[in-house]
Design a protein around this motif. Structure first.
Motif, PDB file in Angstrom:
ATOM      1  N   ALA A 101       0.847  -1.114   0.104  1.00 56.28           N
ATOM      2  CA  ALA A 101       0.263  -0.083  -0.511  1.00 56.28           C
ATOM      3  C   ALA A 101       0.941   0.929  -0.468  1.00 56.28           C
ATOM      4  CB  ALA A 101      -1.020   0.042   1.321  1.00 56.28           C
ATOM      5  N   ASN A 102       2.023   0.799   1.060  1.00 54.10           N
ATOM      6  CA  ASN A 102       2.798   2.338   0.818  1.00 54.10           C
ATOM      7  C   ASN A 102       3.539   2.368  -0.444  1.00 54.10           C
ATOM      8  OD1 ASN A 102       2.432   3.819   3.958  1.00 54.10           O
ATOM      9  ND2 ASN A 102       1.960   1.700   4.013  1.00 54.10           N
ATOM     10  N   GLN A 103       4.172   1.856  -1.582  1.00 51.27           N
ATOM     11  CA  GLN A 103       4.975   1.661  -2.273  1.00 51.27           C
ATOM     12  C   GLN A 103       4.270   1.958  -3.218  1.00 51.27           C
ATOM     13  OE1 GLN A 103       6.538  -2.339  -3.038  1.00 51.27           O
ATOM     14  NE2 GLN A 103       8.256  -1.901  -1.631  1.00 51.27           N
ATOM     15  N   ALA A 104       2.755   2.268  -3.007  1.00 47.32           N
ATOM     16  CA  ALA A 104       2.146   2.304  -4.327  1.00 47.32           C
ATOM     17  C   ALA A 104       1.372   3.891  -3.847  1.00 47.32           C
ATOM     18  CB  ALA A 104       0.488   1.324  -4.258  1.00 47.32           C
ATOM     19  N   TYR A 105       1.340   4.249  -3.186  1.00 49.86           N
ATOM     20  CA  TYR A 105       0.829   4.963  -2.316  1.00 49.86           C
ATOM     21  C   TYR A 105       0.839   5.659  -0.570  1.00 49.86           C
ATOM     22  CZ  TYR A 105      -2.965   3.715  -5.345  1.00 49.86           C
ATOM     23  OH  TYR A 105      -3.753   3.266  -6.867  1.00 49.86           O
ATOM     24  N   GLY A 106       1.885   6.481  -0.734  1.00 46.10           N
ATOM     25  CA  GLY A 106       2.906   6.567   0.485  1.00 46.10           C
ATOM     26  C   GLY A 106       2.069   7.340   1.134  1.00 46.10           C
ATOM     27  N   GLU A 107       0.544   7.721   1.240  1.00 47.14           N
ATOM     28  CA  GLU A 107       0.812   8.601   2.140  1.00 47.14           C
ATOM     29  C   GLU A 107      -0.938   7.643   3.139  1.00 47.14           C
ATOM     30  OE1 GLU A 107      -2.656  10.848  -0.635  1.00 47.14           O
ATOM     31  OE2 GLU A 107      -0.779   9.452  -1.451  1.00 47.14           O
ATOM     32  N   LEU A 108      -0.579   6.498   3.021  1.00 44.13           N
ATOM     33  CA  LEU A 108      -1.931   5.700   3.185  1.00 44.13           C
ATOM     34  C   LEU A 108      -1.266   5.446   4.445  1.00 44.13           C
ATOM     35  CD1 LEU A 108      -2.854   3.506   0.752  1.00 44.13           C
ATOM     36  CD2 LEU A 108      -3.715   4.991   2.349  1.00 44.13           C
ATOM     37  N   GLY A 109       0.043   5.164   4.834  1.00 48.01           N
ATOM     38  CA  GLY A 109       0.290   4.665   6.439  1.00 48.01           C
ATOM     39  C   GLY A 109      -0.171   3.322   6.288  1.00 48.01           C
ATOM     40  N   GLY A 110      -0.045   2.880   8.207  1.00 47.91           N
ATOM     41  CA  GLY A 110      -0.225   1.162   8.044  1.00 47.91           C
ATOM     42  C   GLY A 110       1.232   0.928   9.218  1.00 47.91           C
ATOM     43  N   HIS A 111       1.114   0.154   9.851  1.00 51.49           N
ATOM     44  CA  HIS A 111       1.931  -0.792  10.836  1.00 51.49           C
ATOM     45  C   HIS A 111       2.092  -1.737  10.958  1.00 51.49           C
ATOM     46  CE1 HIS A 111       0.751   3.104  12.853  1.00 51.49           C
ATOM     47  NE2 HIS A 111      -0.895   3.170  12.491  1.00 51.49           N
ATOM     48  N   ILE A 112       3.212  -2.196  10.888  1.00 54.42           N
ATOM     49  CA  ILE A 112       4.162  -3.705  10.565  1.00 54.42           C
ATOM     50  C   ILE A 112       4.496  -4.570  11.936  1.00 54.42           C
ATOM     51  CG2 ILE A 112       5.138  -4.887   9.406  1.00 54.42           C
ATOM     52  CD1 ILE A 112       6.226  -2.839   7.590  1.00 54.42           C
ATOM     53  N   ALA A 113       4.712  -3.313  12.656  1.00 56.96           N
ATOM     54  CA  ALA A 113       6.002  -3.670  13.942  1.00 56.96           C
ATOM     55  C   ALA A 113       4.716  -4.572  15.154  1.00 56.96           C
ATOM     56  CB  ALA A 113       6.523  -2.490  14.266  1.00 56.96           C
ATOM     57  N   SER A 114       3.603  -3.655  14.803  1.00 55.39           N
ATOM     58  CA  SER A 114       2.841  -4.387  15.983  1.00 55.39           C
ATOM     59  C   SER A 114       2.333  -5.476  16.084  1.00 55.39           C
ATOM     60  CB  SER A 114       1.615  -2.944  16.803  1.00 55.39           C
ATOM     61  OG  SER A 114       2.053  -2.263  16.853  1.00 55.39           O
ATOM     62  N   TYR A 115       2.235  -5.878  14.841  1.00 58.89           N
ATOM     63  CA  TYR A 115       1.554  -7.233  15.135  1.00 58.89           C
ATOM     64  C   TYR A 115       2.760  -8.108  14.979  1.00 58.89           C
ATOM     65  CZ  TYR A 115      -0.280 -11.188  12.715  1.00 58.89           C
ATOM     66  OH  TYR A 115       0.002 -12.596  12.324  1.00 58.89           O
ATOM     67  N   ALA A 116       3.771  -7.888  14.154  1.00 52.90           N
ATOM     68  CA  ALA A 116       4.902  -8.322  14.623  1.00 52.90           C
ATOM     69  C   ALA A 116       5.373  -8.710  15.895  1.00 52.90           C
ATOM     70  CB  ALA A 116       6.381  -8.151  13.754  1.00 52.90           C
ATOM     71  N   SER A 117       5.093  -8.336  16.990  1.00 51.60           N
ATOM     72  CA  SER A 117       5.704  -8.367  18.458  1.00 51.60           C
ATOM     73  C   SER A 117       4.412  -9.013  18.799  1.00 51.60           C
ATOM     74  CB  SER A 117       5.506  -6.974  18.788  1.00 51.60           C
ATOM     75  OG  SER A 117       4.273  -6.490  18.734  1.00 51.60           O
ATOM     76  N   ALA A 118       2.633  -9.288  17.914  1.00 49.97           N
ATOM     77  CA  ALA A 118       1.721  -9.888  18.816  1.00 49.97           C
ATOM     78  C   ALA A 118       0.793 -10.671  18.127  1.00 49.97           C
ATOM     79  CB  ALA A 118       0.546  -8.348  18.536  1.00 49.97           C
ATOM     80  N   ALA A 119       1.799 -11.007  17.283  1.00 43.83           N
ATOM     81  CA  ALA A 119       1.362 -12.433  16.404  1.00 43.83           C
ATOM     82  C   ALA A 119       1.066 -13.549  17.024  1.00 43.83           C
ATOM     83  CB  ALA A 119       2.154 -12.687  14.898  1.00 43.83           C
ATOM     84  N   ASP A 120       2.078 -14.033  17.866  1.00 42.62           N
ATOM     85  CA  ASP A 120       1.625 -16.014  18.680  1.00 42.62           C
ATOM     86  C   ASP A 120       0.560 -15.138  19.980  1.00 42.62           C
ATOM     87  OD1 ASP A 120       3.988 -16.994  17.142  1.00 42.62           O
ATOM     88  OD2 ASP A 120       5.573 -15.495  17.452  1.00 42.62           O
ATOM     89  N   LEU A 121       0.700 -13.881  20.061  1.00 42.53           N
ATOM     90  CA  LEU A 121      -0.252 -13.592  21.155  1.00 42.53           C
ATOM     91  C   LEU A 121      -1.838 -14.147  20.666  1.00 42.53           C
ATOM     92  CD1 LEU A 121       1.112 -10.667  22.662  1.00 42.53           C
ATOM     93  CD2 LEU A 121       1.341 -13.149  23.879  1.00 42.53           C
ATOM     94  N   PHE A 122      -2.041 -13.585  19.219  1.00 41.04           N
ATOM     95  CA  PHE A 122      -2.725 -13.888  18.101  1.00 41.04           C
ATOM     96  C   PHE A 122      -3.145 -14.866  18.219  1.00 41.04           C
ATOM     97  CE2 PHE A 122      -4.312  -9.200  16.957  1.00 41.04           C
ATOM     98  CZ  PHE A 122      -3.803  -8.359  17.684  1.00 41.04           C
ATOM     99  N   GLU A 123      -2.051 -15.557  17.577  1.00 42.26           N
ATOM    100  CA  GLU A 123      -2.303 -17.087  17.058  1.00 42.26           C
ATOM    101  C   GLU A 123      -3.368 -18.020  17.959  1.00 42.26           C
ATOM    102  OE1 GLU A 123      -2.503 -18.608  13.744  1.00 42.26           O
ATOM    103  OE2 GLU A 123      -3.022 -16.239  13.764  1.00 42.26           O
TER     104      GLU A 123
END
Length: 875
Positions: A101-123
């Motif tokens: 999304a951010n390669q196509a539209y730089g203004e869209l934002g979004g977050h990677i790091a939070s889920y990277a830390s919480a993925a196992d908690l979710f799963e």
């Protein structure tokens, strides 16, 4: 793992031999008599210490190790290799979605790091604990309630993609909700938003802090439903995954003691302690896990610390001196973040190299093994053990403090870095490193091209994913709205006194309380009504309801109230109906939201009425009201003592002049400012039918006054105008048969008034009549509904309702309200052409004085309205 024994000789110990004897005696007690007896002795010693005024109390912090010892862990019930592989795939797809999304539209934002830390908690929750709704029938599980950390939403979308609920095109339109339909895709909202994804997200958590307090009151409302025998909610849990930085929000912490006081063991919080907020460490110079442990334990919660993964068990077992636990417990979070960002060699030199004992522990580990030592929140086995302990605990809510790394697995691109929260783009080398770290079956071209990966439907992983969710009732998150319509009694049954008031004096607040009391007696609707107050029931004249329906208490009433012999005595009961929330508007609105969304959360329609000082609504908890709107709430908010001049002596902070302005900004909020009891009755009736019978996703904000004045009759011909926003009356308050009836006079003006100021407009009409000026009085019940109607006509054609009503009136128009002038200004564009329009309002700060003095000061009394009319005529 168990906390290791401290070294034999303690710092400052005047008599080590005696200390050793006490220690040995205690260990022998535990070994021979068990933990229960040991706890009793400790409690007795603490009691003696207090009696002797020793000045000692137990430390609320436990050692910096896992609460669930390795030997106490239950067997892991799943296939660890498959679950780790699935979590890795979801991490990749979540990352690819945001970076694309951010390669196509730089203004869209979004977050990677939070889920990277919480993925196992979710799963772990998805695979073993989060139960979906099976149905609404007897014996069917109605589902757990799960509040997801908002910045981790991409991970939930990534799972839904594997489940087949979202397509690759949908993932490619993350944060592109408007353009997505052009590609026959579904746009994915930035955070959990039920309004935008009404069949997917169940709870809005995007405004941090709202999710935590909402989860507490939802858990309490489930107990309320059970205790009132409306719905059995036993066996259901409320799970919340929140961030450690989010705990700084006052709403996150404001209801902790309520959860403990109510014994809400149906509530589990998982606080993702990745030690980092948006800009840097949460407690760089301190320790957030220790701080939260003290806070939750002091509030009465069960605390489960989930800090270290299975690889650490051997290290702790070999650490006979307790050096490892002490060193970890003395490392501040800012330094811990640095350890997370660096590699194994750095951690060998700077962590394990701090003293010979630690260095010896690390001797058998390679640098890569040190680098891969997991924190507890990334170890599925440890997470499952913590979740199982929380789910089994009784008598208290549980918080799991899960230690993770923000940006886990992102390597040099973001793991543990200060900038990781804002990391939205990765270069080719970073993407290949991530691919390698999680052993994903992607070619270099696929990795650098951000290809989404989905195993075949018949693969072991996909079969495993489906079977585990089927065992837990189906897909989550999932919002459902199946709910039986709730019949509403005829208007005349509970409000005849208001429709045919015959000039009786009363306030609209008193009229509302009388109607509410009658509605509560209705056999069908009555039990579903939830009256809510924030410690102001007596203020609003609701004390008679104490005996009629009682105040809900999870323990009944364990005392004889001081006023037990009075007619309006205080009464608490296990099946009490009123939710009296104390002095907490944030708590009361969270409670209202739980009731107002019961139709979707529980499949059981409830009708909440939350009455409060109107100044303490939108201005104070507007964010929570907006979240309720997002969750498609259905119910009534009653802003009592409304207006800037009705609550005379209370002064600036209690006088509301802007709530209707704010209410107008919420699309599914219908706001009304009725002046008369009959108008109020018609509005309540329409609202109940719209929400309970037609089941529309709207809620009503209705302002009420505490001023007593004569209430006129309201004929049926006026009902449409009341609901659409305005209707014509004459200067002596006689209602005309239909809008637009002409009044013959050479000098004519039209006066618009709403709420408390309508009576002033009527008095102004009488003043003008004495001067030979004919004034038509129009009661405006909703400025915002008139403005919305006008905008709709601009877009779709037709004549605005206010223009139709005013078509038969003449002369300049003067509008007066008890709110800021921007409220009546909202309809200016929709008035008949060529008519001069003058607005009067209460802009500025409030004051303490009599109503008459206040209305004169703000220029909204009869004299000033008449003066404005004369000036408009003269010009």
């Amino acid at each position: 793992m168990n906390a290791p024994h401290p070294p034999f000789a303690l710092h400052g110990d005047a008599d080590p031999q005696e200390t050793a004897e006490w220690r040995d005696a205690f260990l022998a007690l535990v070994a021979t008599e068990g933990p229960g007896r040991a706890r009793f002795v400790l409690d007795e010693l603490a009691r003696l210490a207090r009696a002797q005024r020793v000045g000692w109390r137990p430390d609320l912090n436990t050692p910096y190790v896992n609460t669930v010892a390795a030997q106490d862990q239950p067997a892991f019930p799943g296939d660890l290799a498959i679950e780790e592989r699935l979590a890795s795939i979801m991490r990749w797809n979540a990352l690819a979605m945001v970076v694309r999304a951010n390669q196509a539209y730089g203004e869209l934002g979004g977050h990677i790091a939070s889920y990277a830390s919480a993925a196992d908690l979710f799963e772990t929750g998805f695979n073993h604990f989060f139960h979906a709704r099976e149905g609404l029938g007897a014996g069917q599980h109605r589902g757990d309630l799960v509040f997801f950390q908002p910045h981790s939403a991409p991970g939930v979308y990534a799972r839904a993609f594997l489940e087949g609920r979202l397509s690759e095109q949908d993932l490619m339109h993350y944060r592109q909700e408007i353009t997505a339909p052009q590609a026959r895709a579904r746009g994915l909202s930035s955070y959990p938003h039920p309004w935008l994804m009404p069949d997917f997200w169940q709870f809005p958590t995007g405004s941090m802090g709202i999710g935590p307090i909402s989860s507490i009151y939802h858990a309490r409302f489930m107990r309320y439903l059970t205790h009132r025998n409306l719905l059995d909610c036993t066996g259901r849990k409320v799970w919340g995954v929140f961030g450690d930085g989010e705990m700084d929000e006052p709403e996150s912490m404001s209801a902790l003691t309520l959860a403990a006081r109510e014994g809400l063991d149906n509530l589990v919080w998982v606080v993702n302690c990745n030690l980092q907020r948006l800009d840097g460490p949460v407690r760089g110079n301190g320790r957030i896990v220790d701080e939260l442990e003290r806070l939750f334990a002091g509030a009465g919660w069960n605390v489960v610390k989930l800090l270290w993964g299975s690889d650490w068990d051997g290290l702790f077992a070999r650490d006979l001196t307790g050096t490892l636990a002490r060193t970890l417990g003395a490392t501040v979070d800012g330094q811990m973040q640095t350890f997370a960002a660096k590699d194994g060699r750095f951690n060998r030199d700077h962590f394990f190299g701090q003293n010979p004992e630690l260095a010896a522990l690390a001797q058998g580990l390679t640098d890569e093994q040190i680098d891969r030592l997991k924190r507890g929140g990334h170890d599925l086995v440890k997470i499952h053990a913590a979740y199982a302990a929380a789910a089994a605990h009784r008598g208290q809510p549980t918080v799991i403090l899960a230690h993770t790394k923000k940006g886990y697995g992102m390597g040099q691109a973001g793991q543990g870095k200060m900038t990781t929260h804002s990391q939205k783009k990765l270069d080719d080398a970073d993407l290949i490193e991530f691919r390698n770290r999680f052993n994903l079956p992607l070619t270099d071209a696929q990795a650098t091209g951000l290809a989404f990966y989905k195993p075949g439907d018949d693969s072991p992983g996909m079969q495993y994913l489906r079977s585990h969710r089927q065992r837990l009732g189906g897909w989550l998150p999932r919002r459902e709205t199946a709910c039986d319509a709730l019949p509403v009694p005829p208007l005349e049954q509970y409000a005849q006194f208001a429709l045919a008031a015959d000039g009786k004096e009363m306030s609209t607040t008193m009229a509302f309380v009388r109607m509410l009391g009658a509605l509560l007696k209705d056999a069908t609707l009555g039990p579903r009504i939830v009256p809510i107050v924030a410690d102001e029931a007596r203020t609003f004249g609701m004390a008679n309801l104490f005996k009629q329906v009682g105040i809900y208490s999870s323990v009944g009433q364990r005392y004889a109230p001081e006023d037990i012999g009075s007619v309006l005595s205080y009464r608490e009961a296990l099946d009490g109906q009123i939710l009296e929330e104390g002095i907490s508007e944030a708590g009361a609105i969270a409670s209202w939201t739980a009731a107002a969304t019961s139709y979707s959360v529980h499949g059981l329609a409830m009708l909440p009425f939350y009455i409060y000082y109107s100044m303490f609504g939108f201005q104070r908890v507007g964010d929570a009201i907006w979240a309720a709107a997002d969750q498609r709430a259905r119910g009534f908010l009653l802003g009592a003592t409304s207006g800037r001049t009705t609550l005379g002596g209370e002064g600036l902070q209690h006088q509301d002049g802007s709530s209707h302005l704010v209410a107008a900004t919420i699309p599914n909020c219908k706001a009304y400012d009725p002046a008369h009891a009959g108008e109020l009755a018609v509005i309540l009736d329409a609202g109940m039918r719209e929400m309970m019978v037609e089941q529309k996703d709207v809620f009503y904000y209705v302002t009420l006054m505490n001023e007593n004045y004569a209430q006129p009759d309201l004929p049926a011909a006026a009902h449409e105008g009341v609901l659409r926003g305005c209707y014509v009356m004459d200067s002596t308050k006689r209602f005309l048969d239909k809008p637009g009836s002409p009044i013959s006079s050479e000098k004519q003006v039209t006066l618009l008034g709403s709420g408390a100021i309508l009576t002033e407009a009527a008095r102004a009409a009488a003043l003008l009549a004495a001067e030979g000026i004919a004034a038509t009085v129009v009661s405006v019940t909703s400025w915002s509904e008139l403005a919305r109607d006008g905008m709709a006509c601009e877009q779709g054609g037709g004549t605005p309702w206010i223009a139709r009503v005013l078509a038969g009136t003449h002369g300049p128009i003067v509008a007066a309200t008890d709110y800021v002038r921007a409220v009546p200004e909202s309809v200016r564009a929709y008035l008949p052409e060529g008519r001069r329009y003058r607005t009067l309002g209460t802009d500025g700060f409030g004051r303490s004085d009599t109503r008459a003095a206040l209305r004169g000061f703000f220029g909204v009394d009869a004299a000033r309205i008449a003066q404005a009319a004369r000036e408009a005529l003269a010009s």
